[in-house]
Design a protein around this motif. Structure first.
Motif, PDB file in Angstrom:
ATOM      1  N   PHE A 360       0.823  -1.205   0.000  1.00 12.15           N
ATOM      2  CA  PHE A 360       0.000   0.000   0.000  1.00 12.15           C
ATOM      3  C   PHE A 360       0.862   1.262   0.000  1.00 12.15           C
ATOM      4  CE2 PHE A 360      -2.213   3.378   2.347  1.00 12.15           C
ATOM      5  CZ  PHE A 360      -3.329   3.542   1.535  1.00 12.15           C
ATOM      6  N   ALA A 361       1.941   1.268   0.798  1.00  6.93           N
ATOM      7  CA  ALA A 361       2.795   2.450   0.871  1.00  6.93           C
ATOM      8  C   ALA A 361       3.452   2.740  -0.478  1.00  6.93           C
ATOM      9  CB  ALA A 361       3.863   2.251   1.951  1.00  6.93           C
ATOM     10  N   LEU A 362       3.977   1.708  -1.137  1.00  2.00           N
ATOM     11  CA  LEU A 362       4.604   1.905  -2.450  1.00  2.00           C
ATOM     12  C   LEU A 362       3.599   2.407  -3.472  1.00  2.00           C
ATOM     13  CD1 LEU A 362       6.891  -1.273  -2.661  1.00  2.00           C
ATOM     14  CD2 LEU A 362       7.628   1.097  -2.382  1.00  2.00           C
ATOM     15  N   THR A 363       2.392   1.849  -3.453  1.00  2.00           N
ATOM     16  CA  THR A 363       1.365   2.280  -4.402  1.00  2.00           C
ATOM     17  C   THR A 363       0.961   3.722  -4.160  1.00  2.00           C
ATOM     18  OG1 THR A 363       0.531   0.006  -4.494  1.00  2.00           O
ATOM     19  CG2 THR A 363      -0.912   1.738  -5.338  1.00  2.00           C
ATOM     20  N   THR A 364       0.846   4.124  -2.900  1.00  2.00           N
ATOM     21  CA  THR A 364       0.469   5.500  -2.579  1.00  2.00           C
ATOM     22  C   THR A 364       1.543   6.485  -3.037  1.00  2.00           C
ATOM     23  OG1 THR A 364      -0.773   4.716  -0.650  1.00  2.00           O
ATOM     24  CG2 THR A 364      -0.204   7.057  -0.721  1.00  2.00           C
ATOM     25  N   VAL A 365       2.799   6.174  -2.758  1.00  2.00           N
ATOM     26  CA  VAL A 365       3.884   7.059  -3.192  1.00  2.00           C
ATOM     27  C   VAL A 365       3.940   7.118  -4.718  1.00  2.00           C
ATOM     28  CG1 VAL A 365       6.383   7.409  -3.167  1.00  2.00           C
ATOM     29  CG2 VAL A 365       5.205   6.661  -1.089  1.00  2.00           C
ATOM     30  N   ALA A 366       3.738   5.983  -5.382  1.00  2.00           N
ATOM     31  CA  ALA A 366       3.746   5.966  -6.846  1.00  2.00           C
ATOM     32  C   ALA A 366       2.611   6.816  -7.404  1.00  2.00           C
ATOM     33  CB  ALA A 366       3.621   4.522  -7.344  1.00  2.00           C
ATOM     34  N   THR A 367       1.447   6.774  -6.772  1.00  2.00           N
ATOM     35  CA  THR A 367       0.322   7.592  -7.231  1.00  2.00           C
ATOM     36  C   THR A 367       0.637   9.078  -7.099  1.00  2.00           C
ATOM     37  OG1 THR A 367      -1.220   5.855  -6.554  1.00  2.00           O
ATOM     38  CG2 THR A 367      -2.133   8.047  -6.910  1.00  2.00           C
ATOM     39  N   LEU A 368       1.258   9.461  -5.982  1.00  2.00           N
ATOM     40  CA  LEU A 368       1.624  10.865  -5.802  1.00  2.00           C
ATOM     41  C   LEU A 368       2.672  11.306  -6.819  1.00  2.00           C
ATOM     42  CD1 LEU A 368       1.798  11.005  -1.893  1.00  2.00           C
ATOM     43  CD2 LEU A 368      -0.037  11.835  -3.376  1.00  2.00           C
ATOM     44  N   CYS A 369       3.595  10.407  -7.166  1.00  2.00           N
ATOM     45  CA  CYS A 369       4.641  10.755  -8.129  1.00  2.00           C
ATOM     46  C   CYS A 369       4.068  11.062  -9.512  1.00  2.00           C
ATOM     47  CB  CYS A 369       5.666   9.627  -8.240  1.00  2.00           C
ATOM     48  SG  CYS A 369       6.745   9.461  -6.800  1.00  2.00           S
ATOM     49  N   LEU A 370       2.939  10.437  -9.852  1.00  2.00           N
ATOM     50  CA  LEU A 370       2.345  10.671 -11.160  1.00  2.00           C
ATOM     51  C   LEU A 370       1.901  12.111 -11.352  1.00  2.00           C
ATOM     52  CD1 LEU A 370       0.178   7.467 -11.765  1.00  2.00           C
ATOM     53  CD2 LEU A 370       2.458   7.979 -12.621  1.00  2.00           C
ATOM     54  N   PHE A 371       1.645  12.819 -10.256  1.00  2.00           N
ATOM     55  CA  PHE A 371       1.142  14.189 -10.333  1.00  2.00           C
ATOM     56  C   PHE A 371       2.235  15.226 -10.109  1.00  2.00           C
ATOM     57  CE2 PHE A 371      -2.349  11.457  -8.999  1.00  2.00           C
ATOM     58  CZ  PHE A 371      -3.308  11.777  -9.938  1.00  2.00           C
ATOM     59  N   VAL A 372       3.491  14.787 -10.011  1.00  2.00           N
ATOM     60  CA  VAL A 372       4.629  15.691  -9.851  1.00  2.00           C
ATOM     61  C   VAL A 372       5.417  15.704 -11.153  1.00  2.00           C
ATOM     62  CG1 VAL A 372       6.717  16.204  -8.546  1.00  2.00           C
ATOM     63  CG2 VAL A 372       4.723  15.225  -7.378  1.00  2.00           C
ATOM     64  N   SER A 373       5.688  16.872 -11.667  1.00  2.00           N
ATOM     65  CA  SER A 373       6.396  16.994 -12.947  1.00  2.00           C
ATOM     66  C   SER A 373       7.790  16.371 -12.848  1.00  2.00           C
ATOM     67  CB  SER A 373       6.512  18.477 -13.327  1.00  2.00           C
ATOM     68  OG  SER A 373       7.226  18.625 -14.535  1.00  2.00           O
ATOM     69  N   GLY A 374       8.099  15.515 -13.821  1.00  2.00           N
ATOM     70  CA  GLY A 374       9.399  14.863 -13.875  1.00  2.00           C
ATOM     71  C   GLY A 374       9.527  13.619 -13.025  1.00  2.00           C
ATOM     72  N   MET A 375       8.474  13.247 -12.310  1.00  2.00           N
ATOM     73  CA  MET A 375       8.526  12.079 -11.422  1.00  2.00           C
ATOM     74  C   MET A 375       7.711  10.905 -11.960  1.00  2.00           C
ATOM     75  SD  MET A 375      10.422  13.077  -8.844  1.00  2.00           S
ATOM     76  CE  MET A 375      10.035  12.017  -7.463  1.00  2.00           C
ATOM     77  N   GLN A 376       7.196  11.027 -13.184  1.00  2.00           N
ATOM     78  CA  GLN A 376       6.324   9.986 -13.708  1.00  2.00           C
ATOM     79  C   GLN A 376       7.051   8.651 -13.878  1.00  2.00           C
ATOM     80  OE1 GLN A 376       6.366  13.082 -14.808  1.00  2.00           O
ATOM     81  NE2 GLN A 376       4.280  13.809 -14.429  1.00  2.00           N
ATOM     82  N   VAL A 377       8.293   8.709 -14.350  1.00  2.00           N
ATOM     83  CA  VAL A 377       9.051   7.465 -14.542  1.00  2.00           C
ATOM     84  C   VAL A 377       9.292   6.776 -13.202  1.00  2.00           C
ATOM     85  CG1 VAL A 377      11.221   6.485 -15.349  1.00  2.00           C
ATOM     86  CG2 VAL A 377      10.124   8.318 -16.652  1.00  2.00           C
ATOM     87  N   LEU A 378       9.636   7.562 -12.178  1.00  2.00           N
ATOM     88  CA  LEU A 378       9.817   6.985 -10.839  1.00  2.00           C
ATOM     89  C   LEU A 378       8.513   6.378 -10.337  1.00  2.00           C
ATOM     90  CD1 LEU A 378      11.452   6.488  -8.267  1.00  2.00           C
ATOM     91  CD2 LEU A 378      10.841   8.808  -7.527  1.00  2.00           C
ATOM     92  N   GLY A 379       7.403   7.064 -10.609  1.00  2.00           N
ATOM     93  CA  GLY A 379       6.110   6.523 -10.206  1.00  2.00           C
ATOM     94  C   GLY A 379       5.817   5.183 -10.856  1.00  2.00           C
ATOM     95  N   CYS A 380       6.100   5.076 -12.143  1.00  2.00           N
ATOM     96  CA  CYS A 380       5.880   3.796 -12.834  1.00  2.00           C
ATOM     97  C   CYS A 380       6.784   2.705 -12.265  1.00  2.00           C
ATOM     98  CB  CYS A 380       6.131   3.965 -14.333  1.00  2.00           C
ATOM     99  SG  CYS A 380       4.931   5.023 -15.183  1.00  2.00           S
ATOM    100  N   ALA A 381       8.038   3.065 -11.943  1.00  2.00           N
ATOM    101  CA  ALA A 381       8.946   2.079 -11.359  1.00  2.00           C
ATOM    102  C   ALA A 381       8.442   1.615  -9.990  1.00  2.00           C
ATOM    103  CB  ALA A 381      10.346   2.677 -11.236  1.00  2.00           C
ATOM    104  N   LEU A 382       7.901   2.544  -9.192  1.00  2.00           N
ATOM    105  CA  LEU A 382       7.358   2.180  -7.886  1.00  2.00           C
ATOM    106  C   LEU A 382       6.120   1.302  -8.031  1.00  2.00           C
ATOM    107  CD1 LEU A 382       7.781   5.504  -5.875  1.00  2.00           C
ATOM    108  CD2 LEU A 382       9.089   3.389  -5.641  1.00  2.00           C
ATOM    109  N   TYR A 383       5.318   1.560  -9.059  1.00  2.00           N
ATOM    110  CA  TYR A 383       4.176   0.688  -9.323  1.00  2.00           C
ATOM    111  C   TYR A 383       4.642  -0.737  -9.619  1.00  2.00           C
ATOM    112  CZ  TYR A 383       0.413   4.144  -9.457  1.00  2.00           C
ATOM    113  OH  TYR A 383      -0.524   5.081  -9.115  1.00  2.00           O
ATOM    114  N   GLY A 384       5.720  -0.835 -10.392  1.00  2.00           N
ATOM    115  CA  GLY A 384       6.264  -2.166 -10.668  1.00  2.00           C
ATOM    116  C   GLY A 384       6.758  -2.852  -9.408  1.00  2.00           C
ATOM    117  N   ALA A 385       7.451  -2.101  -8.531  1.00  2.00           N
ATOM    118  CA  ALA A 385       7.913  -2.676  -7.275  1.00  2.00           C
ATOM    119  C   ALA A 385       6.739  -3.088  -6.394  1.00  2.00           C
ATOM    120  CB  ALA A 385       8.799  -1.667  -6.540  1.00  2.00           C
ATOM    121  N   ALA A 386       5.686  -2.257  -6.357  1.00  2.00           N
ATOM    122  CA  ALA A 386       4.493  -2.594  -5.580  1.00  2.00           C
ATOM    123  C   ALA A 386       3.834  -3.861  -6.105  1.00  2.00           C
ATOM    124  CB  ALA A 386       3.505  -1.431  -5.605  1.00  2.00           C
ATOM    125  N   ALA A 387       3.814  -4.016  -7.429  1.00  2.00           N
ATOM    126  CA  ALA A 387       3.217  -5.218  -8.009  1.00  2.00           C
ATOM    127  C   ALA A 387       4.003  -6.466  -7.606  1.00  2.00           C
ATOM    128  CB  ALA A 387       3.163  -5.091  -9.534  1.00  2.00           C
TER     129      ALA A 387
END
Length: 422
Positions: A360-387
């Protein structure tokens, strides 16, 4: 109110499963595995494409092209409708097993073949036709099982929020998938006069299914804690399904200004229904918080789902768009929360809480990263780690298969809610 008969079969973790129950378990697991693989493939494509390391030709290009289909067609429907419907519905309805087991098996086979063709063929129209057939078969299996449960009228209990969500989601599939298949066939048979369509054409019904099935799971979380009325939930969800299907079908079949007007009306109605559902679910979850009930893992995901949908509604109100993307993102929270609720509280099996909280923590941080400019790639990587964490937690839970004894306080809570079986 539609009701289900109260005939109950032994559902404890120690009861030996029948052949039909084992078949349902295998088919439901196959649906969830398909959804998980599609999510991993789609998320992996996003990460690699964002990093610029994905080949621009060959299989890499086909995976990029298949990304919308993987996320729209092969995650939401196989998980929220087909997977949870097969694994959870018999228990929720007090049945021994799903009806039309062979049709359900054929449905998951068609969806799996369609997913492989989507990733390997440059032209995905044949895959979309196979997906449509599989989705229709799965919806018919769910609806047949639910309606058959209404046959015994001597002793009836109201449907739970989860059953309402599954029934209305399957009904949406039954009404919208033929339109999608017909539009796909039209571009195949008459390409000169028909514009090309892809999975994006079905984005609105997918968002509607996420709203219905997701809120069904969230309301089920609240209903398992205290005595709640399902009638307002049923009214809101039925209104959402009816208005959403009519508006989407009209916007799909009309042209020009009439299509835009129908789409605007549909978005407005969907926004109002989602706002009503968010407010009602928020009140229920606030009641559980005031009751000082422990914040279990499913409730975390339920609150995450509400936060994402509420945020999408606010963006829709300000900018005129944003609700549909929020619903597609909310599907992840609904699927994960539904899995933990089904595995833990509904079936009574142990799963690793620390891994679930990390997930849950990784997914939440990844969701927040999607809305920060330049952090989308990190967000996708965190989604992969959460999965990967989610897959690990599920594998450990299924491998150990440890029944969890419910404490006396929890039993008292469930008896007060009219739900004595876990």
């Amino acid at each position: 109110m539609i009701s289900a008969h109260s005939r109950r079969y032994p559902q404890s973790a120690t009861v030996e499963k029948t052949q039909s129950q084992r078949q349902d378990s295998a088919i439901g697991t196959a649906y969830l595995l398909l959804a998980a693989l599609a999510a991993l493939a789609g998320g992996g494509v996003s990460v690699l494409a964002g990093m610029g390391v994905l080949p621009a030709t060959g299989l890499g290009a086909r995976l990029v092209q298949a990304h919308p289909a993987l996320m729209l067609l092969y995650v939401v429907v196989p998980a929220l409708v087909s997977g949870f419907g097969t694994l959870w519905l018999p228990r929720a309805l007090g049945r021994e097993h799903m009806l039309l087991g062979r049709l359900n098996l054929l449905a998951v086979a068609l969806l799996a073949v369609a997913a492989v063709l989507t990733c390997t063929l440059a032209d995905a129209r044949f895959a979309n036709i196979l997906w449509s057939l599989g989705a229709l078969m799965s919806a018919m299996t769910v609806l047949t099982t639910i309606f058959d449960s209404c046959a015994d009228s001597r002793d009836q209990t109201s449907f739970s929020p989860f059953v309402w969500g599954e029934m209305l989601s399957a009904a949406v599939l039954l009404l919208t998938v033929p339109v999608f298949a017909a539009a796909t066939m039209r571009t195949w048979l008459w390409p000169a006069v028909s514009p090309a369509i892809g999975a994006e054409y079905f984005a609105a019904p997918v968002g509607l299914i996420v709203l219905l099935a997701g809120f069904g799971i969230v309301f089920e979380m609240a209903a398992r804690i205290g005595q709640v009325q399902t009638r307002p939930v049923a009214y809101i969800m039925a209104a959402t399904a009816a208005s959403g299907v009519v508006a989407w079908a009209k916007s799909s079949l009309e042209h020009g200004a009439e299509s835009l007007n129908a789409q605007m009306v549909g978005n407005t109605l969907l926004g109002l229904c989602s706002l009503s559902a968010v407010c009602l679910a928020g009140l229920w979850l606030a009641g559980t918080w005031r009751a000082r009930v422990s914040l279990r893992t499913p409730l975390l995901w339920g609150m995450g789902f509400l936060a994402v949908v509420a945020g999408g509604w606010l963006v829709q109100l300000v900018q005129g768009t944003g609700l549909h993307p929020a619903l597609q993102l909310g599907a992840l929270y609904a699927v994960c929360g539904g899995f933990y609720l089904w595995r833990g509280e509904a079936c009574g099996f142990w799963y690793p809480q620390k891994l679930a909280h990390l997930h849950f923590a990784l997914t939440t941080v990844a969701t927040l990263c999607l809305f920060v400019s330049g952090m989308q790639v990190l967000g996708c990587a965190l989604y992969g780690a959460a999965a990967l964490v989610f897959v690990l937690a599920a594998l450990i839970s299924f491998q150990r298969d440890i029944p969890v004894r419910v404490g006396n306080a929890r039993v008292a809570e469930m008896q007060a809610a009219g739900r004595t079986s876990v």
